[in-house]
Scaffold this motif. Structure first.
Motif, PDB file in Angstrom:
ATOM      1  N   ARG A   1      58.068  10.559 -10.736  1.00  0.00           N
ATOM      2  CA  ARG A   1      58.911   9.987  -9.684  1.00  0.00           C
ATOM      3  C   ARG A   1      60.352  10.331  -9.996  1.00  0.00           C
ATOM      4  O   ARG A   1      60.790  10.268 -11.150  1.00  0.00           O
ATOM      5  CB  ARG A   1      58.739   8.468  -9.586  1.00  0.00           C
ATOM      6  CG  ARG A   1      59.647   7.831  -8.509  1.00  0.00           C
ATOM      7  CD  ARG A   1      59.337   6.360  -8.311  1.00  0.00           C
ATOM      8  NE  ARG A   1      60.298   5.726  -7.410  1.00  0.00           N
ATOM      9  CZ  ARG A   1      60.237   5.766  -6.080  1.00  0.00           C
ATOM     10  NH1 ARG A   1      59.258   6.442  -5.493  1.00  0.00           N
ATOM     11  NH2 ARG A   1      61.137   5.164  -5.330  1.00  0.00           N
ATOM     12  N   ILE A   2      61.109  10.681  -8.962  1.00  0.00           N
ATOM     13  CA  ILE A   2      62.523  11.013  -9.119  1.00  0.00           C
ATOM     14  C   ILE A   2      63.349  10.232  -8.109  1.00  0.00           C
ATOM     15  O   ILE A   2      63.015  10.159  -6.924  1.00  0.00           O
ATOM     16  CB  ILE A   2      62.771  12.533  -8.976  1.00  0.00           C
ATOM     17  CG1 ILE A   2      64.252  12.850  -9.154  1.00  0.00           C
ATOM     18  CG2 ILE A   2      62.238  13.073  -7.650  1.00  0.00           C
ATOM     19  CD1 ILE A   2      64.557  14.341  -9.280  1.00  0.00           C
ATOM     20  N   GLU A   3      64.413   9.617  -8.625  1.00  0.00           N
ATOM     21  CA  GLU A   3      65.394   8.931  -7.795  1.00  0.00           C
ATOM     22  C   GLU A   3      66.766   9.475  -8.167  1.00  0.00           C
ATOM     23  O   GLU A   3      67.025   9.751  -9.348  1.00  0.00           O
ATOM     24  CB  GLU A   3      65.350   7.422  -8.032  1.00  0.00           C
ATOM     25  CG  GLU A   3      63.991   6.793  -7.751  1.00  0.00           C
ATOM     26  CD  GLU A   3      63.932   5.333  -8.173  1.00  0.00           C
ATOM     27  OE1 GLU A   3      64.994   4.791  -8.576  1.00  0.00           O
ATOM     28  OE2 GLU A   3      62.843   4.749  -8.124  1.00  0.00           O
ATOM     29  N   ALA A   4      67.639   9.631  -7.202  1.00  0.00           N
ATOM     30  CA  ALA A   4      68.974  10.182  -7.451  1.00  0.00           C
ATOM     31  C   ALA A   4      70.027   9.263  -6.869  1.00  0.00           C
ATOM     32  O   ALA A   4      69.799   8.597  -5.859  1.00  0.00           O
ATOM     33  CB  ALA A   4      69.100  11.577  -6.841  1.00  0.00           C
ATOM     34  N   GLU A   5      71.184   9.226  -7.545  1.00  0.00           N
ATOM     35  CA  GLU A   5      72.270   8.384  -7.049  1.00  0.00           C
ATOM     36  C   GLU A   5      72.740   8.855  -5.675  1.00  0.00           C
ATOM     37  O   GLU A   5      73.179   8.059  -4.848  1.00  0.00           O
ATOM     38  CB  GLU A   5      73.426   8.376  -8.052  1.00  0.00           C
ATOM     39  CG  GLU A   5      73.987   9.762  -8.363  1.00  0.00           C
ATOM     40  CD  GLU A   5      75.116   9.715  -9.371  1.00  0.00           C
ATOM     41  OE1 GLU A   5      75.790  10.746  -9.541  1.00  0.00           O
ATOM     42  OE2 GLU A   5      75.342   8.648  -9.971  1.00  0.00           O
ATOM     43  N   ILE A   6      72.652  10.150  -5.440  1.00  0.00           N
ATOM     44  CA  ILE A   6      72.915  10.727  -4.119  1.00  0.00           C
ATOM     45  C   ILE A   6      71.621  11.391  -3.668  1.00  0.00           C
ATOM     46  O   ILE A   6      71.099  12.246  -4.377  1.00  0.00           O
ATOM     47  CB  ILE A   6      74.049  11.766  -4.178  1.00  0.00           C
ATOM     48  CG1 ILE A   6      75.334  11.134  -4.699  1.00  0.00           C
ATOM     49  CG2 ILE A   6      74.269  12.411  -2.807  1.00  0.00           C
ATOM     50  CD1 ILE A   6      76.443  12.125  -4.947  1.00  0.00           C
ATOM     51  N   PRO A   7      71.058  10.997  -2.514  1.00  0.00           N
ATOM     52  CA  PRO A   7      69.781  11.591  -2.083  1.00  0.00           C
ATOM     53  C   PRO A   7      69.843  13.123  -2.077  1.00  0.00           C
ATOM     54  O   PRO A   7      70.795  13.726  -1.573  1.00  0.00           O
ATOM     55  CB  PRO A   7      69.594  11.040  -0.667  1.00  0.00           C
ATOM     56  CG  PRO A   7      70.338   9.744  -0.678  1.00  0.00           C
ATOM     57  CD  PRO A   7      71.526   9.975  -1.560  1.00  0.00           C
ATOM     58  N   LEU A   8      68.824  13.737  -2.662  1.00  0.00           N
ATOM     59  CA  LEU A   8      68.747  15.190  -2.756  1.00  0.00           C
ATOM     60  C   LEU A   8      67.659  15.717  -1.833  1.00  0.00           C
ATOM     61  O   LEU A   8      66.604  15.084  -1.686  1.00  0.00           O
ATOM     62  CB  LEU A   8      68.435  15.612  -4.198  1.00  0.00           C
ATOM     63  CG  LEU A   8      69.486  15.274  -5.250  1.00  0.00           C
ATOM     64  CD1 LEU A   8      68.942  15.561  -6.634  1.00  0.00           C
ATOM     65  CD2 LEU A   8      70.766  16.046  -4.991  1.00  0.00           C
ATOM     66  N   PRO A   9      67.870  16.885  -1.219  1.00  0.00           N
ATOM     67  CA  PRO A   9      66.829  17.444  -0.356  1.00  0.00           C
ATOM     68  C   PRO A   9      65.579  17.767  -1.161  1.00  0.00           C
ATOM     69  O   PRO A   9      65.652  18.159  -2.325  1.00  0.00           O
ATOM     70  CB  PRO A   9      67.471  18.704   0.222  1.00  0.00           C
ATOM     71  CG  PRO A   9      68.558  19.057  -0.732  1.00  0.00           C
ATOM     72  CD  PRO A   9      69.054  17.768  -1.294  1.00  0.00           C
TER      73      PRO A   9
END
Length: 306
Positions: free
Chosen positions: A272-280
């Motif tokens: 699972r990956i979460e980013a502080e700024i949504p990534l495409p």
């Protein structure tokens, strides 16, 4: 063994994929797959609908003609029905065709009916976020990327006149041009990764999740071996400045990714990956949404023939 007489076969063609290759395949169809029906896609995502319709209409062999994106769309349509008896044939006629690299595609389309060529193919599964913020799901056969490469993929797949010309001249030239555009404004991003339940935080340039070792028209991260059964290859490219990113990309282009200290590779069952700024999020060559995203291996397998 050739498929039973009277078995219904349909070919789903993306008319926008690799025009010259696709036209050559279409000319061969009447002689090499006589009696096969031919359906053309008309808009993005149409191949998913046609794949689903083919199963509903009773076709037992469905042939995707196009690139990895077309193959992925048709596979999604088939898998959504839950019918595991349908065979998915693939005739590579797109730009990258990474699914068949390292395999031995048929030279006569009629051989797609040869049951001796059938292979059981593991399928990846990803849940992600649509642009409107709602959750979505897709199956994948090739790879997914988040970060720098998905941004490059966004530029690379744009249907612009410049892109079309560059791709006809040289795929790597087109990739380099797309990369340059992205690099001008790129900064590493902070992400939260969960690999088989193990949580960590990193500054990354890219995260790739692969079911085959190839991406972007034959590039690799240093290995040409697919992940073991039941696993995904998770490849992290740690956060680097522009000069470091360029150096890393150059090593990947030269096939030296396995030895680069910023590239970390691990086989996992879930990620699972979460980013502080949504990534495409790029799935099998198509931008489908953005993070957060969760990846796993789907319990069903797909019968494929190439």
């Amino acid at each position: 063994m050739v498929a039973d007489d009277g078995e219904r076969v349909v070919c789903i063609v993306n008319p926008a994929s690799g025009v010259q290759r696709r036209r050559m395949v279409e000319r061969r169809l009447p002689a090499e797959l006589p009696g096969a029906d031919l359906w053309q896609t008309r808009y993005p995502g149409h191949a998913v609908e046609l794949g689903r319709q083919a199963v509903t209409d009773g076709y037992r062999t469905v042939v995707a003609i196009g690139g990895d994106g077309t193959l992925s769309d048709v596979a999604n349509g088939i898998l959504e029905t839950g019918d595991e008896k349908v065979r998915l044939g693939y005739v590579p006629a797109g730009t990258c065709n990474d699914f068949v690299r390292g395999l031995d595609p048929v030279t006569d389309l009629g051989d797609l009916l040869d049951r001796g060529r059938d292979r059981e193919t593991e399928v990846g599964s990803v849940t992600f976020t649509r642009p409107d913020g709602t959750p979505a799901h897709r199956f994948f056969l090739v790879n997914c990327t988040v970060g720098l490469i998905s941004m490059v993929g966004l530029r690379f797949t744009e249907k612009t006149p410049v892109n079309r010309v560059l791709k006809r001249v040289n795929l790597q030239l087109a990739e380099a041009a797309s990369s340059a555009r992205v690099l001008l404004g790129w900064r590493p991003v902070e992400v939260r990764l969960e690999l088989d339940g193990e949580v960590s935080r990193h500054s990354v340039s890219n995260v790739a999740v692969l079911k085959v070792p190839y991406f972007a028209g034959g590039l690799t991260f240093g290995s040409t071996e697919p992940p073991e059964a039941g696993y995904l290859d998770a490849v992290q490219v740690l956060g680097l400045g522009r000069v470091g990113v360029v150096g890393t990309m150059w090593q990947v282009l030269r096939g030296n990714g396995a030895r680069h200290p910023a590239i970390r590779r691990r086989q996992v069952r879930t990620l699972r990956i979460e980013a502080e700024i949504p990534l495409p999020l790029e799935v099998d060559g198509e931008i489908v949404g953005h993070t957060p995203a969760t990846f796993s291996v789907h319990p069903s397998r797909l019968t494929t023939v190439v």
